[in-house]
Design a protein around this motif. Sequence first.
Motif, PDB file in Angstrom:
ATOM      1  N   GLU A 280       0.849  -1.201   0.000  1.00  0.00           N
ATOM      2  CA  GLU A 280       0.000   0.000   0.000  1.00  0.00           C
ATOM      3  C   GLU A 280       0.883   1.248   0.000  1.00  0.00           C
ATOM      4  OE1 GLU A 280      -3.202   0.055  -0.373  1.00  0.00           O
ATOM      5  OE2 GLU A 280      -3.381  -2.131  -0.377  1.00  0.00           O
ATOM      6  N   ILE A 281       1.334   1.656  -1.166  1.00  0.00           N
ATOM      7  CA  ILE A 281       2.209   2.823  -1.298  1.00  0.00           C
ATOM      8  C   ILE A 281       1.378   4.094  -1.174  1.00  0.00           C
ATOM      9  CG2 ILE A 281       3.858   3.994  -2.820  1.00  0.00           C
ATOM     10  CD1 ILE A 281       4.348   1.291  -4.168  1.00  0.00           C
ATOM     11  N   PRO A 282       1.847   5.079  -0.372  1.00  0.00           N
ATOM     12  CA  PRO A 282       1.094   6.349  -0.257  1.00  0.00           C
ATOM     13  C   PRO A 282       0.888   6.992  -1.628  1.00  0.00           C
ATOM     14  CG  PRO A 282       2.822   6.231   1.400  1.00  0.00           C
ATOM     15  CD  PRO A 282       3.034   5.054   0.486  1.00  0.00           C
ATOM     16  N   VAL A 283      -0.299   7.493  -1.854  1.00  0.00           N
ATOM     17  CA  VAL A 283      -0.649   8.095  -3.146  1.00  0.00           C
ATOM     18  C   VAL A 283      -0.449   9.601  -3.073  1.00  0.00           C
ATOM     19  CG1 VAL A 283      -2.458   8.410  -4.859  1.00  0.00           C
ATOM     20  CG2 VAL A 283      -2.334   6.271  -3.559  1.00  0.00           C
ATOM     21  N   ASN A 284       0.570  10.086  -3.796  1.00  0.00           N
ATOM     22  CA  ASN A 284       0.743  11.534  -3.964  1.00  0.00           C
ATOM     23  C   ASN A 284       1.578  11.787  -5.209  1.00  0.00           C
ATOM     24  OD1 ASN A 284       3.660  11.772  -3.235  1.00  0.00           O
ATOM     25  ND2 ASN A 284       2.922  11.051  -1.229  1.00  0.00           N
ATOM     26  N   GLU A 285       1.554  13.008  -5.691  1.00  0.00           N
ATOM     27  CA  GLU A 285       2.200  13.333  -6.961  1.00  0.00           C
ATOM     28  C   GLU A 285       3.716  13.210  -6.891  1.00  0.00           C
ATOM     29  OE1 GLU A 285       0.950  17.119  -8.349  1.00  0.00           O
ATOM     30  OE2 GLU A 285      -1.172  16.537  -8.576  1.00  0.00           O
ATOM     31  N   ASP A 286       4.293  13.553  -5.729  1.00  0.00           N
ATOM     32  CA  ASP A 286       5.740  13.501  -5.596  1.00  0.00           C
ATOM     33  C   ASP A 286       6.251  12.068  -5.753  1.00  0.00           C
ATOM     34  OD1 ASP A 286       8.342  14.226  -5.147  1.00  0.00           O
ATOM     35  OD2 ASP A 286       8.148  14.368  -2.966  1.00  0.00           O
ATOM     36  N   LEU A 287       5.643  11.122  -5.037  1.00  0.00           N
ATOM     37  CA  LEU A 287       6.072   9.729  -5.145  1.00  0.00           C
ATOM     38  C   LEU A 287       5.796   9.161  -6.537  1.00  0.00           C
ATOM     39  CD1 LEU A 287       5.039   8.181  -1.695  1.00  0.00           C
ATOM     40  CD2 LEU A 287       7.316   8.840  -2.478  1.00  0.00           C
ATOM     41  N   SER A 288       4.676   9.552  -7.129  1.00  0.00           N
ATOM     42  CA  SER A 288       4.361   9.070  -8.484  1.00  0.00           C
ATOM     43  C   SER A 288       5.411   9.525  -9.488  1.00  0.00           C
ATOM     44  CB  SER A 288       2.977   9.563  -8.905  1.00  0.00           C
ATOM     45  OG  SER A 288       1.977   9.022  -8.076  1.00  0.00           O
ATOM     46  N   ALA A 289       5.886  10.774  -9.323  1.00  0.00           N
ATOM     47  CA  ALA A 289       6.932  11.282 -10.209  1.00  0.00           C
ATOM     48  C   ALA A 289       8.233  10.489 -10.030  1.00  0.00           C
ATOM     49  CB  ALA A 289       7.167  12.759  -9.944  1.00  0.00           C
ATOM     50  N   TRP A 290       8.535  10.135  -8.781  1.00  0.00           N
ATOM     51  CA  TRP A 290       9.746   9.348  -8.531  1.00  0.00           C
ATOM     52  C   TRP A 290       9.618   7.930  -9.079  1.00  0.00           C
ATOM     53  CZ3 TRP A 290      14.654  10.124  -7.347  1.00  0.00           C
ATOM     54  CH2 TRP A 290      15.016  11.395  -6.888  1.00  0.00           C
ATOM     55  N   HIS A 291       8.422   7.375  -9.018  1.00  0.00           N
ATOM     56  CA  HIS A 291       8.217   6.052  -9.607  1.00  0.00           C
ATOM     57  C   HIS A 291       8.535   6.084 -11.104  1.00  0.00           C
ATOM     58  CE1 HIS A 291       5.102   5.243  -6.209  1.00  0.00           C
ATOM     59  NE2 HIS A 291       6.339   5.076  -5.793  1.00  0.00           N
ATOM     60  N   LYS A 292       8.077   7.113 -11.762  1.00  0.00           N
ATOM     61  CA  LYS A 292       8.330   7.253 -13.204  1.00  0.00           C
ATOM     62  C   LYS A 292       9.815   7.417 -13.476  1.00  0.00           C
ATOM     63  CE  LYS A 292       6.825   9.927 -17.220  1.00  0.00           C
ATOM     64  NZ  LYS A 292       5.966  11.056 -17.685  1.00  0.00           N
ATOM     65  N   GLN A 293      10.505   8.208 -12.632  1.00  0.00           N
ATOM     66  CA  GLN A 293      11.934   8.423 -12.809  1.00  0.00           C
ATOM     67  C   GLN A 293      12.726   7.132 -12.588  1.00  0.00           C
ATOM     68  OE1 GLN A 293      13.584  11.088 -13.895  1.00  0.00           O
ATOM     69  NE2 GLN A 293      15.493   9.909 -13.731  1.00  0.00           N
ATOM     70  N   LEU A 294      12.338   6.366 -11.571  1.00  0.00           N
ATOM     71  CA  LEU A 294      13.015   5.094 -11.303  1.00  0.00           C
ATOM     72  C   LEU A 294      12.846   4.123 -12.474  1.00  0.00           C
ATOM     73  CD1 LEU A 294      12.014   4.593  -7.548  1.00  0.00           C
ATOM     74  CD2 LEU A 294      14.338   4.960  -8.402  1.00  0.00           C
ATOM     75  N   ARG A 295      11.637   4.061 -13.037  1.00  0.00           N
ATOM     76  CA  ARG A 295      11.407   3.174 -14.195  1.00  0.00           C
ATOM     77  C   ARG A 295      12.238   3.610 -15.394  1.00  0.00           C
ATOM     78  NH1 ARG A 295       5.995   3.521 -12.439  1.00  0.00           N
ATOM     79  NH2 ARG A 295       5.512   5.037 -14.072  1.00  0.00           N
TER      80      ARG A 295
END
Length: 653
Positions: free
Chosen positions: A575-590
Amino acid sequence: MQFDRLRFPIKLTFAIVLALFVGFHFNLETPRWAVMTAAIVAGGTAFVAGGDPWSGALRHRGMLRIIGTFIGCFAAVAIMIATIRAPAVMLLLCCLWAGVCVWLSSLIKVENSYALGLAGYTALIIVVSVNAGNGSPLLAPQFAVERCSEIVIGIVCAILADLLFSPRTIKKEIDREIETLLLDQYKLLQRCVAHDDKEEVDKAWGNLVRRTTALNGMRSHLMMESSRWQKANRRLKALNTLSLTLITQACETFLIQNNRPHYIPPQYRLLFEKEINSLAELHKHLKTLRRVMSAAGSKSTPVTLVSWVGAATHYLLLLKGIHTNSRISRIEADVLSGEVVVKARSAETHHAMINGIRTFVATALGSLFWLYTGWTSGSGCMVMLAVITALAMRVPNPLMMAKDFLYGMTVAIPLGAIWFMFVMPATQQSMLLLSIAMGLMAFVAGIFIQRRQIGTLGAFVGTLNILVLDNPMRFEVNAFLDSALGQVIGCFVALLVILLIRDKSKGRTGRKLLNRFMYAAVSALTTNSARRKENHLPALYQQLFLLLNLFPGDLNKYRLALTLIIAHQRLRSAEIPVNEDLSAWHKQLRHTADRVIASRSDDRRRYYYQRLLSEFETYQQKLLHYNAPMAVAEPVHRLVDVLTRYQNTLIQI
């Protein structure tokens, strides 16, 4: 049982004799094509299976041969029309076509690659045969039609023989395997909960991965057998995912205990010490486990055990439906439609390119030598070059298959000489005597083929080819020797090509596979609901199975791959916290992980890998900042630790 051992030789004999009778009865121009097709379809399927093939396998191979032959014939006619005034260009285009077909066949499923390989060398055989005859390209359409019709006759004869002589259904084997597989899954979990010796656990889960992969192959055979198994096929497809889930959850239980020895509460250790010897006992035990977990609550129950028990419960539900092949119930429908299964992309692109180059180089050099010298045995040599380089490339050991052909074609010379010079001339006044002579050879060959005796299949097919079963038959010793010599030399040259053009793609493929496991674990970090519903587990384990075949005995690679698969599954459900900052980092990591895979040089790969590790450090700090639960932070930390420890393995070839 005696009949079981004799069933395939009888089946092969019937197919050969029937194809021979039909060929001569209807006055076909070259009845040997029908006879050879029946021998290749029936004998080749049995040689691969190591015995009498399962029901449907022979029909599937026959249909692939028909498709490949028609594609190859159309390609041959098109090439000859386009290059009718340039024989050298015509042959080189056919060689290029054969190379492209082999390259493409190396990228698709093994069970379907036969059609493309056949399409490649069929075009070359037609062009070579026309040029070896009277050199008139106008005969190409007639030649293609004759080849297609006679091949269809041979395939129909092989299928009729398979239907008449008690084809073996694979359903009983599947029913037996799905039961024993679940019991062995429970034994693996017992070892993981007890934290047994690492070597024993590795051996157990590796064996279960192979058996699960084999079970999925049985599902393909079941669908070849009959369309009435559609419902069982749907259940087996879901069962494949459940079996892989059970392996993953059991191994994760073992790995977590490396750092947290008290991860499993004492009451669960006691429960999993109970020996289970039947499905009925396991069914009762799962009920007990569900009651205990419900009473204990989610906080005091290890999440991996909860996932394992849930997957095993679904497994038992589908198992009953597979046994009966009954209508799919509403509860089963919910299980079957739970997730979208993602298919694996081929990791053997470099290997496929080497295969295509081998075929093109071998056939092109043979064509140019044949045109330059006018060698009378050149056509037979060219045919063998095309056949071996097209079919041997997709097997696990191409060199061994080339040796098998060479041994077989060498034996075919004295064997064929006896039949050609003594047996066959004495049978020309009687179709019955001719059938007995060919049937006797087929029966003896069938006994050795189902034992996978090296050289047997090559000797049988090679003998049929050099006997020149034409209508009318002509016993010309010079033609016989030319054909026999061409076959042997073609096999020898194909063996040399495989030895000289070395396939060094093993290390590259291994690194690519490990990088894909790494990318799968990284891409599981997402809050996108659609991406989280994608089921990558079958694709990941398919690639793990390829890794097991490429590097037998390399336990470190298997452990690394399995650890990354476990990380993918755990992060996918976290259950990963949902927010724009983490979503942006997910995209960068991929993006960075993708650059690691795409980089061609070690320096660039190392640069992006180090950048990925630094981005993960920042990401872990952000998880602390946003108060991510332990169920998220812990698997991310384990993933970073694995990527740090194994970075040299993941970067270098």
